[in-house]
Enzyme design. Sequence first.
Site, PDB file in Angstrom:
ATOM      1  N   ARG A  20       0.859  -1.191   0.000  1.00  0.00           N
ATOM      2  CA  ARG A  20       0.000   0.000   0.000  1.00  0.00           C
ATOM      3  C   ARG A  20       0.893   1.237   0.000  1.00  0.00           C
ATOM      4  NH1 ARG A  20      -2.174   3.144   4.596  1.00  0.00           N
ATOM      5  NH2 ARG A  20      -3.865   4.398   3.791  1.00  0.00           N
TER       6      ARG A  20
ATOM      7  N   HIS B 280      -2.682  10.979   0.778  1.00  0.00           N
ATOM      8  CA  HIS B 280      -2.174  10.748   2.131  1.00  0.00           C
ATOM      9  C   HIS B 280      -1.591  12.075   2.627  1.00  0.00           C
ATOM     10  CE1 HIS B 280      -0.771   7.321   4.943  1.00  0.00           C
ATOM     11  NE2 HIS B 280      -0.447   8.442   5.550  1.00  0.00           N
TER      12      HIS B 280
ATOM     13  N   GLU C 297      -7.162   8.538   6.208  1.00  0.00           N
ATOM     14  CA  GLU C 297      -7.415   9.216   7.484  1.00  0.00           C
ATOM     15  C   GLU C 297      -7.862  10.668   7.321  1.00  0.00           C
ATOM     16  OE1 GLU C 297      -4.184   8.730  10.225  1.00  0.00           O
ATOM     17  OE2 GLU C 297      -4.281   6.554  10.162  1.00  0.00           O
TER      18      GLU C 297
ATOM     19  N   ASN D 101      -7.458   1.797   9.952  1.00  0.00           N
ATOM     20  CA  ASN D 101      -6.167   2.038  10.600  1.00  0.00           C
ATOM     21  C   ASN D 101      -6.392   2.054  12.102  1.00  0.00           C
ATOM     22  OD1 ASN D 101      -5.263   2.387   8.011  1.00  0.00           O
ATOM     23  ND2 ASN D 101      -4.544   4.489   8.294  1.00  0.00           N
TER      24      ASN D 101
ATOM     25  N   TYR E 187      -4.218   2.039  15.942  1.00  0.00           N
ATOM     26  CA  TYR E 187      -2.958   2.065  16.693  1.00  0.00           C
ATOM     27  C   TYR E 187      -3.168   1.902  18.200  1.00  0.00           C
ATOM     28  CZ  TYR E 187      -0.569   3.332  12.433  1.00  0.00           C
ATOM     29  OH  TYR E 187      -0.052   3.294  11.159  1.00  0.00           O
TER      30      TYR E 187
ATOM     31  N   GLU F 149      -3.514  -0.077   8.086  1.00  0.00           N
ATOM     32  CA  GLU F 149      -2.345   0.304   8.899  1.00  0.00           C
ATOM     33  C   GLU F 149      -2.514  -0.217  10.315  1.00  0.00           C
ATOM     34  OE1 GLU F 149      -1.271   4.471   9.143  1.00  0.00           O
ATOM     35  OE2 GLU F 149      -1.622   4.727   6.991  1.00  0.00           O
TER      36      GLU F 149
HETATM   37  C1  FCB Z   1      -1.105   7.193  10.688  1.00  0.00           C
HETATM   38  C2  FCB Z   1      -0.690   7.714   9.336  1.00  0.00           C
HETATM   39  C3  FCB Z   1       0.648   7.199   8.872  1.00  0.00           C
HETATM   40  C4  FCB Z   1       1.634   7.090   9.997  1.00  0.00           C
HETATM   41  C5  FCB Z   1       1.042   6.345  11.167  1.00  0.00           C
HETATM   42  C6  FCB Z   1       1.991   6.137  12.320  1.00  0.00           C
HETATM   43  O1  FCB Z   1      -1.960   8.104  11.286  1.00  0.00           O
HETATM   44  O2  FCB Z   1      -1.648   7.390   8.368  1.00  0.00           O
HETATM   45  O3  FCB Z   1       1.098   8.023   7.835  1.00  0.00           O
HETATM   46  O4  FCB Z   1       2.100   8.335  10.338  1.00  0.00           O
HETATM   47  O5  FCB Z   1      -0.086   7.004  11.622  1.00  0.00           O
END
Ligand code: FCB
Length: 467
Positions: A87, A131, A176, A303, A305, A370
Site C-alpha cells: 500500500r 495521504h 485518514e 487504521n 494504533y 495500517e
Molecule cells: C497514521 C498515518 C501514517 C503514519 C502512522 C503512524 O496516522 O496514516 O502516515 O504516520 O499514523
Amino acid sequence: MTSTDTRPELAAGLVFPPGFTFGAATAAYQIEGAVDADGRGPSIWDTYSHTPGRTFQGHTGDVAAEHYTRYRDDVALMAELGLSAYRFSVAWSRVLPEGAGRVERRGLDFYSRLVDELLAAGVDPWLTLYHWDLPQALQDRGGWAARDTAARFADYAGIVHDALGDRVRHWSTLNEPMCSALLGHMSGQHAPGLRDAVAASRATHHLLLGHGLATRVLRDRGAASLGITLNFTPMTPATDRPADVDAARRLDGQQNRMFLVPVVTGAYPEDVVADLAAAGAPLPVQDGDLATIAAPLDWLGVNYYFESTVQVGVRSPEKPTSFIGGEDVVELDPEGPTTTMGWGVSPEAFTRLLRWLRDQAPGLPLVITENGSAWPDEVAEDGEVHDPERTDYLFRHLAAVREAMDDGADVRGYFAWSLLDNYEWARGYAQRFGLVHVDYGSQRRTVKDSGRAYADLLRRHRQAPEG
Ligand code: FCB
C-alpha cells in the site's frame, strides 16, 4: 507475562484464510524524498515542515528514505519479505504540480515504473490517492476548507486512473480524513497547521465530498476494488460520571463516527451535527452531498494504533484539542508500556473495534490498512535490529484481528505500518515504525527481527494454506 514470551506460540497458532492479503504500507511524503525532482510542485507538507518550530528538530521530508530513486531495491525487499501486497500513496503535486490543470507526465511515470516493478515481483499494488500532501497551490486557494478542492480531487483521481488503472486493481481515495481535517485545521499539529474550528468542519465535509466525487469518477472508469481508509480510536470515559460519558461520546463522534457513518449510511450522526453547530462550526452540507459521499464501496480500510480514555478537565495550553468544542476534554496517559510515540498497546480494543465495525458496516469487507508501533530501534553490534517489542505488538494485533474474524468480522487483509522507517510527520525521523530499518546517513536498509518474523508467518501461509 513479559511480552516477548507470548510471541512464538502466538505466531505458530495464527492461521488466516487462503487469499488473505498480507502487506505493508507507506506514504509518499514519508518515504520518497526528491521533492524537487521531475517537476514536482510543493505540497502543504513541504510548507509546514519548513516552517520553523513546526516539526521535531525541524525535520522535513526533503530526503526521507530516498524511495524515489531507490524504489527498485525497496520492491526487492518486499519480495524478500514475501509480501503479497504493498500500500503506497501517490503525491498529488507530482502529477499536478499546481494541483489542477497542467499534468506532469514525469510524476505519473514514476508511479507507472513503481507499479510495473511491483507486478513483476508478484506484489499487488494498493494505491491511495491522498495521504495528506495537498498541493500548496490548492491550499493558497482555500485548501480543504474550500468546496472547490473536492472537485479538484476528483479530477486528479481520474488522471491517475487513466495512467495506472490498467494495472492497479485496488484504489483508496483518502487516508485518514480525520487527521487531515482535525489535526490539520483544529489542533494545527499537521499541515496546513490551522487552529480554526470553522475551517476544520468545512474540511471534514469537503474531504468526504471529495471522496464521494472521486469514487464516482473511479467507478465510471471501471475500478472494481474501491475503498477509503479511516483511522479509529476507541474512546472510553474515565468514569461513569455523565460529563465524562458525554466527553467520550463527543470525541468518539468526531474521531470515529463522523467519517464512518456518512460513508456507509449517507447521513452524519445527529449528535455530531448538533455538537458542531453548537460550537459555531456547522457542517456545510449542500443538497445531494450525502448521497455522493455514500457511494458504494468494496472495502473499508481500517487504521488502528491505540485506544483512548477521556474525561472532562483542563487542557494544558501546549496541547490544543483536535476536537471541535473539545476544549474541556482531556485524554489520559495510557496505562502500561507505551511506544516511543507515547501510545499505549491494546490489542483487545482492536478486537472490540472490529466487532463494532462488523455491526456498523454490515456487508462491507474490512481491510486493515495500517497497524504498527514505534520503538527505539538500533542496529546492534551483530549488524541486526532486535525489536522484540514490535514483533510482540505485531503478533498480538494479528491475533486480535483473527479473534474478531472468528466473531464474524469480514477482514480480508492486513498491512503493517510500515515497510520502512520513515518521516513520521511532525515527529520527524525520531519515530521508527518500519519492519525494515533505515540508516538515514547511508540509506542502508536492514530487515528487523520483526520483519523476519512477519516474513516467516507469510511463508508459512504460502506453503500450507489452510482455512
Ligand atoms: C497514521 C498515518 C501514517 C503514519 C502512522 C503512524 O496516522 O496514516 O502516515 O504516520 O499514523
